[in-house]
Write a protein that holds these residues in place. Structure first.
Motif, PDB file in Angstrom:
ATOM      1  N   SER A  88       0.810  -1.212   0.000  1.00  0.00           N
ATOM      2  CA  SER A  88       0.000   0.000   0.000  1.00  0.00           C
ATOM      3  C   SER A  88       0.848   1.268   0.000  1.00  0.00           C
ATOM      4  N   ASP A  89       2.029   1.195   0.581  1.00  0.00           N
ATOM      5  CA  ASP A  89       2.915   2.367   0.563  1.00  0.00           C
ATOM      6  C   ASP A  89       3.336   2.701  -0.855  1.00  0.00           C
TER       7      ASP A  89
ATOM      8  N   VAL B 130     -11.854   2.380  -7.825  1.00  0.00           N
ATOM      9  CA  VAL B 130     -10.835   1.336  -7.856  1.00  0.00           C
ATOM     10  C   VAL B 130     -11.419   0.094  -8.506  1.00  0.00           C
ATOM     11  N   ALA B 131     -10.671  -0.478  -9.445  1.00  0.00           N
ATOM     12  CA  ALA B 131     -11.098  -1.701 -10.123  1.00  0.00           C
ATOM     13  C   ALA B 131      -9.927  -2.666 -10.181  1.00  0.00           C
ATOM     14  N   GLY B 132     -10.225  -3.928 -10.325  1.00  0.00           N
ATOM     15  CA  GLY B 132      -9.180  -4.938 -10.441  1.00  0.00           C
ATOM     16  C   GLY B 132      -8.804  -5.542  -9.104  1.00  0.00           C
ATOM     17  N   HIS B 133      -7.754  -6.379  -9.132  1.00  0.00           N
ATOM     18  CA  HIS B 133      -7.331  -7.105  -7.936  1.00  0.00           C
ATOM     19  C   HIS B 133      -5.810  -7.154  -7.882  1.00  0.00           C
ATOM     20  N   SER B 134      -5.306  -7.139  -6.657  1.00  0.00           N
ATOM     21  CA  SER B 134      -3.866  -7.265  -6.445  1.00  0.00           C
ATOM     22  C   SER B 134      -3.633  -7.916  -5.092  1.00  0.00           C
ATOM     23  N   PRO B 135      -2.707  -8.877  -5.026  1.00  0.00           N
ATOM     24  CA  PRO B 135      -2.396  -9.475  -3.713  1.00  0.00           C
ATOM     25  C   PRO B 135      -1.728  -8.483  -2.768  1.00  0.00           C
ATOM     26  N   ALA B 136      -1.157  -7.400  -3.325  1.00  0.00           N
ATOM     27  CA  ALA B 136      -0.473  -6.418  -2.490  1.00  0.00           C
ATOM     28  C   ALA B 136      -1.461  -5.523  -1.742  1.00  0.00           C
ATOM     29  N   VAL B 137      -2.596  -5.217  -2.386  1.00  0.00           N
ATOM     30  CA  VAL B 137      -3.632  -4.383  -1.763  1.00  0.00           C
ATOM     31  C   VAL B 137      -4.963  -5.088  -2.021  1.00  0.00           C
ATOM     32  N   THR B 138      -5.452  -5.756  -1.020  1.00  0.00           N
ATOM     33  CA  THR B 138      -6.604  -6.640  -1.224  1.00  0.00           C
ATOM     34  C   THR B 138      -7.947  -5.951  -1.075  1.00  0.00           C
ATOM     35  N   HIS B 139      -7.983  -4.785  -0.435  1.00  0.00           N
ATOM     36  CA  HIS B 139      -9.248  -4.094  -0.224  1.00  0.00           C
ATOM     37  C   HIS B 139      -9.304  -2.831  -1.088  1.00  0.00           C
ATOM     38  N   THR B 140     -10.280  -2.780  -1.986  1.00  0.00           N
ATOM     39  CA  THR B 140     -10.367  -1.638  -2.899  1.00  0.00           C
ATOM     40  C   THR B 140     -10.659  -0.342  -2.142  1.00  0.00           C
TER      41      THR B 140
ATOM     42  N   LYS C  10      -5.746   5.347   0.200  1.00  0.00           N
ATOM     43  CA  LYS C  10      -4.319   5.665   0.032  1.00  0.00           C
ATOM     44  C   LYS C  10      -4.118   6.678  -1.093  1.00  0.00           C
ATOM     45  N   VAL C  11      -4.863   6.509  -2.193  1.00  0.00           N
ATOM     46  CA  VAL C  11      -4.744   7.455  -3.311  1.00  0.00           C
ATOM     47  C   VAL C  11      -5.304   8.815  -2.897  1.00  0.00           C
ATOM     48  N   LYS C  12      -6.429   8.808  -2.184  1.00  0.00           N
ATOM     49  CA  LYS C  12      -7.006  10.076  -1.712  1.00  0.00           C
ATOM     50  C   LYS C  12      -6.019  10.820  -0.819  1.00  0.00           C
ATOM     51  N   ASP C  13      -5.341  10.099   0.082  1.00  0.00           N
ATOM     52  CA  ASP C  13      -4.352  10.736   0.959  1.00  0.00           C
ATOM     53  C   ASP C  13      -3.221  11.354   0.153  1.00  0.00           C
TER      54      ASP C  13
ATOM     55  N   LEU D 161      -5.936  -2.021 -10.540  1.00  0.00           N
ATOM     56  CA  LEU D 161      -4.977  -2.934  -9.924  1.00  0.00           C
ATOM     57  C   LEU D 161      -4.952  -4.228 -10.727  1.00  0.00           C
ATOM     58  N   GLU D 162      -3.781  -4.641 -11.127  1.00  0.00           N
ATOM     59  CA  GLU D 162      -3.645  -5.886 -11.876  1.00  0.00           C
ATOM     60  C   GLU D 162      -2.379  -6.598 -11.420  1.00  0.00           C
TER      61      GLU D 162
END
Length: 724
Positions: free
Chosen positions: A71-72, A97-107, A113-116, A145-146
């Protein structure tokens, strides 16, 4: 102008069409991706894609793409973008937010994080941050996220481009506008329209296919009515260029409307048509598009050539599976017999039913309606000389000639018999040919000049029968039936009859709640052709009901397992002094009540002449038989189901196992010189031999089967039982 990296999203399966469309709009370097097209284009091409794309959901301008370890990394990648340079502080924004990533599992967390990161960039520049508006933001930021990669884009379109701004209301699960456009483009509608061909949707629902078809044919930019685009709040927006492009589109619309071909939509559902009218009006196309209320199976050509394009309804709009099967079977015949020289395209989420159309698809494509995989079937109707319009005479039906000949002979013979006997509802065909395993009943509905309704039940084919052949035979039989009887398809009611247990045959098939009255031997009776496997009137018991009517004057009558109370009505019509009807189902007791009231018999009067009892008939009968104070009856009719394990019953009813005790209890309730009529539809039923030693038992099956049911094996067996 410099080229921008761009990405257009679209429904799955539409990618090749979108690539062609974007190229025509000035895009370059188009590359297909799953769910969209990556391309390059200047600002002019980007604006034209937003305004003119009929197929895209969104036009995205990628801002940064980077590896996503955690997430960082998402925060750092977002903060690297010069957000204050992209939009002003006073603008509102939202993140998708669309897609999936094992690094960031919750959309949702990814969006935070992007808003911040955006807020921090603005605070560093201005000392404060812009506001978030999730409902109607000025700026939309798209995060994809892919796997181990993240891409942040500016959404130039704003709201999804499928929202053209004309939809007021959609029927059940309406097609999205861009998917409807894809169906028409894939079907060659633009070329057909340019050649003067017409567009017809005989199951138009809320009218989306027709409105999109009119916009294609009239060269109307699909985004012309949209009030807001995402790029209008972008710092790089060129307002003058945008106004020029919009003005050009307005001019093309005026010219295009002048050459619009015939476009007609019809639907049997008046609610759907109201939605279609509202949508077409909002699109400014209510005049050019004509709407009619009509059954799809009565559709006829509106021009010499054209395109029939439709998305057949399913679920609540159509009702039961049986209605879907009938629709597909007869719709294919309608296209084949009336639309020579036309092209047809059927978009369906039920490809398993496509063989029932009986047409060979010239092309088939897979498209996704959201997450639902659907098939787009295209057909070329053979060219031949055929009259057009609603008055066109049907051509000779091909296929099922043996069935047609048998049906005509039966109609001639039984029609004369029914007329002589004053019979208005009768069976005209019952699997007389093994290849056409149908039971067909005719009902005359209404007073004065009655309407003919046809109740068709298909016996489920055994596993040894090729299902493709079974489908073809049903399709042939339905087409021949409609042609020979000359009845609208809406008055043909089709059911698939499988082997039933217990009360399953009485379970609801649909929710039409449409009751119609028929007449039988002077009695009016309510029937329902859609909601149940049976209509509420067992035609094979017609002679038994007449027998009861003739024998009931001044007598007390008991109707056990009374179903809809038709035998009770006949008893009352015959002058019964008192009737008692027993059934466990509230639905059928209410039906029996309505049948009695229809004939002027009051079930609520102070003397309670016609009594309706909700009870387990077998348990009630046993209780009454053991009570010396219980009423006695001059005539009893007992026609139990073959098997029932209803939760409301005290036990399980098996007519073969339980009939002897049931008959003994019924005889115990007979008045002196009273009579019991016992009947069963159970195949291979054997009457307990001991009963013949206890009572006077006569089998009267042959006397209770009319001409329309004299086919082996008998539809039921009946006995007259009296005390010895």
């Amino acid at each position: 102008m410099s080229l921008l990296p761009l990405f257009a999203t679209c429904p799955r399966g539409v990618e090749p069409l979108l690539a062609t469309e974007l190229t025509a709009l000035g895009a370059s370097d188009c590359r297909e991706r799953k769910g969209g097209i990556a391309f390059s284009g200047d600002l002019n091409a980007a604006y034209r894609a937003c305004l003119w794309s009929r197929l895209a959901n969104r036009i995205l301008m990628p801002l940064n793409s980077f590896p996503l370890a955690d997430s960082d990394a998402l925060y750092e990648g977002a903060k690297a973008i010069d957000w204050p340079g992209l939009f002003a502080l006073e603008r509102t924004f939202a993140i998708e937010v669309a897609g999936h990533s094992p690094a960031v599992t919750h959309t949702h967390y990814a969006g935070l994080k992007v808003k911040d990161a955006i807020a921090d960039r603005f605070r560093e520049r201005h000392g404060e941050r812009p506001n978030v508006d999730t409902d109607a933001p000025d700026i939309r930021i798209h995060v994809h996220l892919e796997r181990s990669q993240a891409t942040l884009s500016l959404d130039l379109s704003g709201e999804s481009l499928h929202k053209r701004g004309y939809r007021v209301a959609g029927g059940e699960a309406p097609l999205k506008e861009n998917l409807a456009a894809a169906i028409l483009i894939r079907s060659g509608w633009a070329e057909i329209a340019a050649a003067g061909g017409a567009l017809l949707d005989p199951m138009c629902g809320s009218g989306t296919l027709l409105i999109e078809g009119a916009m294609i044919a009239a060269d109307i930019a699909p985004g012309l009515k949209r009030a807001k685009y995402g790029f209008e709040a972008w710092s790089g927006h060129d307002a003058a260029l945008w106004q020029t492009i919009r003005a050009e589109a307005s001019g093309r619309k005026s010219a295009g409307l002048a050459r619009l071909p015939a476009i007609v939509g019809s639907d049997i559902d008046d609610n759907a048509l109201r939605s279609a009218h509202l949508n077409a009006d909002r699109a400014g196309l209510l005049g050019p598009i004509r709407f009619e209320q009509r059954d799809a199976l009565e559709a006829r050509p509106i021009a010499a050539t054209g395109l029939v394009a439709t998305n057949p309804p399913y679920g609540e709009r159509l009702g039961s599976e049986s209605e879907i099967i009938k629709l597909y079977s007869l719709f294919g015949a309608t296209l084949k017999h009336y639309f020579a020289g036309w092209r047809a395209t059927v978009f369906t989420s039920r490809p398993d039913l496509s063989p029932r159309l009986g047409l060979r698809a010239s092309q088939m494509h897979t498209l996704f309606n959201g997450a639902i995989e659907c098939k787009l079937l295209q057909f070329e109707m053979a060219t031949r000389v055929v009259p057009t319009g609603m008055d066109a005479q049907p051509p000779t039906i091909t296929g099922g000639e043996d069935f047609a000949n048998r049906l005509r002979k039966s109609l001639k013979h039984l029609g004369k018999w029914a007329k002589r006997g004053g019979i208005h509802n009768y069976r005209v065909y019952d699997a007389d040919l093994p290849d056409y395993a149908l039971a067909i009943d005719l009902y005359e509905v209404g007073n004065g000049t009655p309407d003919l309704h046809v109740h068709v039940q298909e016996y489920a084919a055994p596993d040894t029968i090729d299902p493709i052949k079974a489908e073809r035979r049903l399709r042939e039989a339905l087409a021949q039936l409609q042609a020979i009887l000359a009845v609208p398809a809406s008055r043909i009611h089709y059911k698939l009859r499988k082997s039933q247990k217990g009360s399953a045959q009485y379970q609801k098939q649909d929710e039409s709640r449409e009751f119609m009255s028929v007449v039988e031997h002077g009695c009016k009776l309510w029937v329902n052709f859609e909601d149940y496997l049976d209509t509420g009137l067992f035609l094979d018991h017609r002679p038994m009901r007449l027998r009861i009517q003739k024998e009931c004057e001044d007598k007390r009558f008991l109707n056990l397992f009374c179903y809809t109370g038709s035998a009770t009505v006949h008893a009352a019509k015959g002058g019964a002094s008192h009737t008692t009807s027993v059934d466990l189902s509230k639905t059928y007791l209410d039906w029996a009540d309505r049948n009695l009231l229809l004939n002027g018999f009051d079930t609520r009067g102070p003397w309670n002449t016609h009594q309706l009892i909700r009870a387990d008939a077998m348990a009630w009968l046993a209780e009454q038989a053991g009570d010396p104070r219980a009423p006695r009856y001059d005539l009893i009719f007992c026609d139990p189901p073959t098997f029932s394990n209803s939760k409301s019953m005290e036990g399980v009813l098996d007519t073969q196992a339980d009939h002897a005790g049931m008959i003994r209890n019924a005889v115990a309730l007979l008045a002196p010189a009273g009579k019991l009529y016992f009947s069963t539809n159970r195949r291979r039923f054997k009457l307990d031999e001991a009963l013949s030693t206890e009572f006077k038992v006569n089998e009267i099956t042959a006397q209770t089967l009319d001409e329309d049911f004299k086919r082996p094996p008998p539809s039921h067996r009946s006995w007259s039982i009296e005390r010895s």
